[in-house]
Design a protein around this motif. Sequence first.
Motif, PDB file in Angstrom:
ATOM      1  N   PHE A  53     -14.713  -0.087   8.102  1.00  0.00           N
ATOM      2  CA  PHE A  53     -14.366  -0.087   9.533  1.00  0.00           C
ATOM      3  C   PHE A  53     -15.592  -0.374  10.399  1.00  0.00           C
ATOM      4  O   PHE A  53     -15.485  -0.946  11.469  1.00  0.00           O
ATOM      5  CB  PHE A  53     -13.877   1.307   9.931  1.00  0.00           C
ATOM      6  N   PHE A 101      -7.523   2.293  -4.562  1.00  0.00           N
ATOM      7  CA  PHE A 101      -8.587   2.073  -3.572  1.00  0.00           C
ATOM      8  C   PHE A 101      -9.699   3.093  -3.847  1.00  0.00           C
ATOM      9  O   PHE A 101      -9.946   4.006  -3.088  1.00  0.00           O
ATOM     10  CB  PHE A 101      -8.019   2.227  -2.159  1.00  0.00           C
ATOM     11  N   MET A 126     -13.337  -3.153  -0.740  1.00  0.00           N
ATOM     12  CA  MET A 126     -12.682  -2.951   0.555  1.00  0.00           C
ATOM     13  C   MET A 126     -13.746  -3.006   1.647  1.00  0.00           C
ATOM     14  O   MET A 126     -14.779  -2.331   1.556  1.00  0.00           O
ATOM     15  CB  MET A 126     -11.998  -1.580   0.592  1.00  0.00           C
ATOM     16  N   GLU A 144     -11.207  11.799   5.430  1.00  0.00           N
ATOM     17  CA  GLU A 144     -11.199  10.859   6.548  1.00  0.00           C
ATOM     18  C   GLU A 144     -10.892  11.565   7.862  1.00  0.00           C
ATOM     19  O   GLU A 144     -10.114  12.502   7.906  1.00  0.00           O
ATOM     20  CB  GLU A 144     -10.190   9.746   6.331  1.00  0.00           C
ATOM     21  N   MET A 202      -5.076  -5.631   5.299  1.00  0.00           N
ATOM     22  CA  MET A 202      -4.337  -4.394   5.073  1.00  0.00           C
ATOM     23  C   MET A 202      -3.581  -3.994   6.328  1.00  0.00           C
ATOM     24  O   MET A 202      -4.180  -3.584   7.326  1.00  0.00           O
ATOM     25  CB  MET A 202      -5.262  -3.249   4.634  1.00  0.00           C
ATOM     26  N   ASP A 231     -10.124  -2.655   5.221  1.00  0.00           N
ATOM     27  CA  ASP A 231      -9.617  -1.298   5.359  1.00  0.00           C
ATOM     28  C   ASP A 231      -8.492  -1.341   6.407  1.00  0.00           C
ATOM     29  O   ASP A 231      -8.287  -2.329   7.108  1.00  0.00           O
ATOM     30  CB  ASP A 231     -10.744  -0.319   5.752  1.00  0.00           C
ATOM     31  N   PHE A 232      -7.811  -0.262   6.511  1.00  0.00           N
ATOM     32  CA  PHE A 232      -6.569  -0.132   7.285  1.00  0.00           C
ATOM     33  C   PHE A 232      -6.706  -0.674   8.717  1.00  0.00           C
ATOM     34  O   PHE A 232      -7.316  -0.062   9.562  1.00  0.00           O
ATOM     35  CB  PHE A 232      -6.205   1.355   7.342  1.00  0.00           C
ATOM     36  N   ASP A 266      -4.150   5.120  -3.053  1.00  0.00           N
ATOM     37  CA  ASP A 266      -5.422   5.855  -3.081  1.00  0.00           C
ATOM     38  C   ASP A 266      -5.438   6.878  -4.208  1.00  0.00           C
ATOM     39  O   ASP A 266      -5.110   8.038  -3.996  1.00  0.00           O
ATOM     40  CB  ASP A 266      -5.627   6.567  -1.742  1.00  0.00           C
ATOM     41  N   LEU A 280       0.867  -1.182   0.000  1.00  0.00           N
ATOM     42  CA  LEU A 280       0.000   0.000   0.000  1.00  0.00           C
ATOM     43  C   LEU A 280       0.900   1.228   0.000  1.00  0.00           C
ATOM     44  O   LEU A 280       1.878   1.281   0.766  1.00  0.00           O
ATOM     45  CB  LEU A 280      -0.828  -0.046   1.288  1.00  0.00           C
ATOM     46  N   LYS A 323     -15.372   0.846  -2.389  1.00  0.00           N
ATOM     47  CA  LYS A 323     -15.268   0.922  -0.919  1.00  0.00           C
ATOM     48  C   LYS A 323     -16.287   1.918  -0.398  1.00  0.00           C
ATOM     49  O   LYS A 323     -16.823   2.717  -1.182  1.00  0.00           O
ATOM     50  CB  LYS A 323     -13.840   1.324  -0.546  1.00  0.00           C
ATOM     51  N   HIS A 324     -16.556   1.910   0.918  1.00  0.00           N
ATOM     52  CA  HIS A 324     -16.102   0.961   1.932  1.00  0.00           C
ATOM     53  C   HIS A 324     -17.306   0.081   2.253  1.00  0.00           C
ATOM     54  O   HIS A 324     -18.318   0.596   2.745  1.00  0.00           O
ATOM     55  CB  HIS A 324     -15.657   1.710   3.166  1.00  0.00           C
ATOM     56  N   ARG A 330     -16.295  12.360   5.146  1.00  0.00           N
ATOM     57  CA  ARG A 330     -16.024  11.565   3.940  1.00  0.00           C
ATOM     58  C   ARG A 330     -17.147  11.687   2.911  1.00  0.00           C
ATOM     59  O   ARG A 330     -17.057  11.095   1.843  1.00  0.00           O
ATOM     60  CB  ARG A 330     -15.767  10.104   4.333  1.00  0.00           C
TER      61      ARG A 330
HETATM   62  C1  GLC Z   1      -7.815   4.564   4.993  1.00  0.00           C
HETATM   63  C2  GLC Z   1      -9.177   4.726   4.366  1.00  0.00           C
HETATM   64  C3  GLC Z   1      -9.337   4.019   3.054  1.00  0.00           C
HETATM   65  C4  GLC Z   1      -8.004   3.996   2.328  1.00  0.00           C
HETATM   66  C5  GLC Z   1      -7.056   3.124   3.140  1.00  0.00           C
HETATM   67  C6  GLC Z   1      -5.667   3.061   2.508  1.00  0.00           C
HETATM   68  O1  GLC Z   1      -7.920   4.430   6.373  1.00  0.00           O
HETATM   69  O2  GLC Z   1     -10.307   4.409   5.156  1.00  0.00           O
HETATM   70  O3  GLC Z   1     -10.343   4.718   2.316  1.00  0.00           O
HETATM   71  O4  GLC Z   1      -8.167   3.462   1.024  1.00  0.00           O
HETATM   72  O5  GLC Z   1      -6.959   3.561   4.478  1.00  0.00           O
HETATM   73  O6  GLC Z   1      -5.079   4.328   2.529  1.00  0.00           O
END
Ligand code: GLC
Length: 740
Positions: A252, A152, A249, A495, A316, A284-285, A108, A78, A205-206, A166
């Motif tokens: 959360f 993403f 994706m 975010e 991730m 997601d992260f 992203d 990533l 996503k998401h 968002r």
């Molecule tokens: C972030 C976001 C997601 C993004 C991912 C990678 O926390 O929620 O939209 O694609 O992490 O950066």
Amino acid sequence: MIRAALILLINLILLRGIADAQSRDIEKKVDSLLGIMTLQEKLGQLNQLGGISDSATPGRTSEEQVKMVRQGRVGSFLNVTGAAETERLQRVAVKETRLGIPLLFGCDVIHGFKTIFPIPLAEASTWNPELIERAEHIAAVEASAGGIHWTFAPMVDIARDPRWGRIAEGSGEDPFLGSVMAAAKVRGFQGKSILEQGSIIACAKHFAAYGGAEAGKDYNTVDMSERTLREIYLPPYKAAVDAGVWTLMSAFNEIGGVPCSGNQWLLTNVLRNEWGFKGFVVSDFESVAELMKHGVASTRTDAGILGLCAGVDMDMVDAIYVNELVGAVRSQRLSEEMVNQAVRRVLRVKFAYGLFSAPYRNNDTLKEQTIMRAPEHLALARTVAQQSIILLKNTKNVLPLGKTTKTVALIGPFAGNENRRELIGSWAWVEKAEEVVSVIDGIKEKVSPGTKILYAKGCEAVADSGVEIEKAVRIARQADVVVAVLGEESGMSGEAASRSELNLPGKQQELLEAICRIGKPVVLVIFNGRPLTISWAAENVDAIVEAWFPGVEAGNALADILFGDVNPSGKLPVTFPRSVGQIPLYYNHKNTGRPCNDSDSFTSRYIDIPNTPLYPFGFGLSYTTFAYTNLTVSSPRFKQGQNIHIAVDVQNTGKLSGDEVVQLYIQDEVASVTRPVKELKGFKKISLNAGEKKTIDLTVTPDDLSFYNLEMKKIVEPGIFKIFVGGSSIDAISSQFTLE
Ligand code: GLC
């Protein structure tokens, strides 16, 4: 005619046959590779590492990470970018591991890579999916030249609460518009085949309903009926899957007690069994690890087992799958077949993207040096920005401004050059601020040599310090017209950027009121990532232009609109509330048993504010006017399964040519469950010269009339359907038909 149709049919059958043969070939390769992989190598494919992003060299990797690649413990990175850097790592994976399985590089690319387009909420404001598909294709061409395989994006979360930062990243509040945009973006990123050079893999996503967070607070609990989930929040993801998106994706948030990244109903029953999705799901992260914080897993191993069995195939950056699941399989808490299923999906995408036969497909450093921000890319960014800008108010026809206006005063924290980076919005980076065309530069470029441009910042964007309102007033007094350029900083949306108030931040409101007291014509331009509660401005300012965050061509596109070279055509993809207290406020609401009636207290209303939006969904003015007449339905009655053909005459009744978004809404008057008072089911963006009239044809399909009944079955019921056609969700002419 028949011959042409036959040739088309034969080509389609051949193409289908080729595609089927290709996918059978891929399955064979996946199975034979899977058959020789060790358990650790399999789990390595499910592991995504994050590049080390620091100010110096964003997206680099550590020696430890390179060692993990060499050990076959990494399937993807990533935020590692660059043709050379990704090639360096790819060579380690291909040449120095036992099986040479190539890496997947994800990033992203949300609204452009080096050519930054307007934010997605602005892209949705164009109501022009073909244009946005072209923009995403350019983003893919640049990102793939920069070593990226996978973005993403598109973010397709429906958002009805502008407190949620968002909302900036999606296509607004409506499932129909959101679905059209989702499909267009997938086509733009992936092209006709992801094997094509210049294509990248997309990621919807998401998943799912992240935009339904309670109180608009990011990452917060989501709790809604299955009917609302299926009718409002899921359609754009389904549209992305139907458009062939290769990855999704997982979100959360929880939905009704079950976190998405551990939600088998969502990730397997709906996504795979109902929708037939064949790609893979990335979490997601750290959202797999966060299953412990949600309180549905007590250890990392438990979280890993829950995530994998639910349908999260790639983990991730929390390294749970690669570190904890060997033991889980060895202790028979997890079947290796579950691991194989996830690895199969990841390998399928890598084969489909051609990485086994061309692992260095996106590592052409010469192309990387020449293709970024190409003139035609910047020109497209300017066009998208022009079409995304929405004219919200224009009394006394203050706009368009004359290019030979003697003196124009630009006032506000976003008018000058110092804050120009803010104009590209969230999820966007530029190497140099000068890559962004500022408002003052765009306007200077536009006006006649004899026009004097004065500038005063007046106040900071957010801070209460540095207030120079008196100076700004003095400057404004010298001008024939004042353009106040106000709004949010780019980091106030995106975010982790929820706001409890939606007013102009800092001292901007004070500045605006001081400017308006002078009595000169005032045009307010706002840069923002969400609807703002600008009720005072709506009452007191002569003209209001919603510019969102227009990207690198901000100043040029805004000048094109302000000085009339382009007639604004943007329409709101979200409702503007008068106050935060009205939220959630959206057009496709239910009637309730006591629909709002201001002459009857005992109805659904507030007593202390007008019970209407400040600006409604679908609204946007033009420098010309349009009239809708002669709305006809092809028949007063239809049988189930028939398409309903609708025609309407639209005339440009003004003096300037312009574009109009003709919008079609329906209302199912009586059904076995309550239905919204309006639902968008079609739109067309048309161009009309002054005086020109066109008959516009729109079609309502049986699926457009469907909803989920008491048994949660998607059905169409007989009865009367109203139709509304017009230039916004409230300004429309109506008719109806009966479905038998
Ligand atoms: C972030 C976001 C997601 C993004 C991912 C990678 O926390 O929620 O939209 O694609 O992490 O950066």
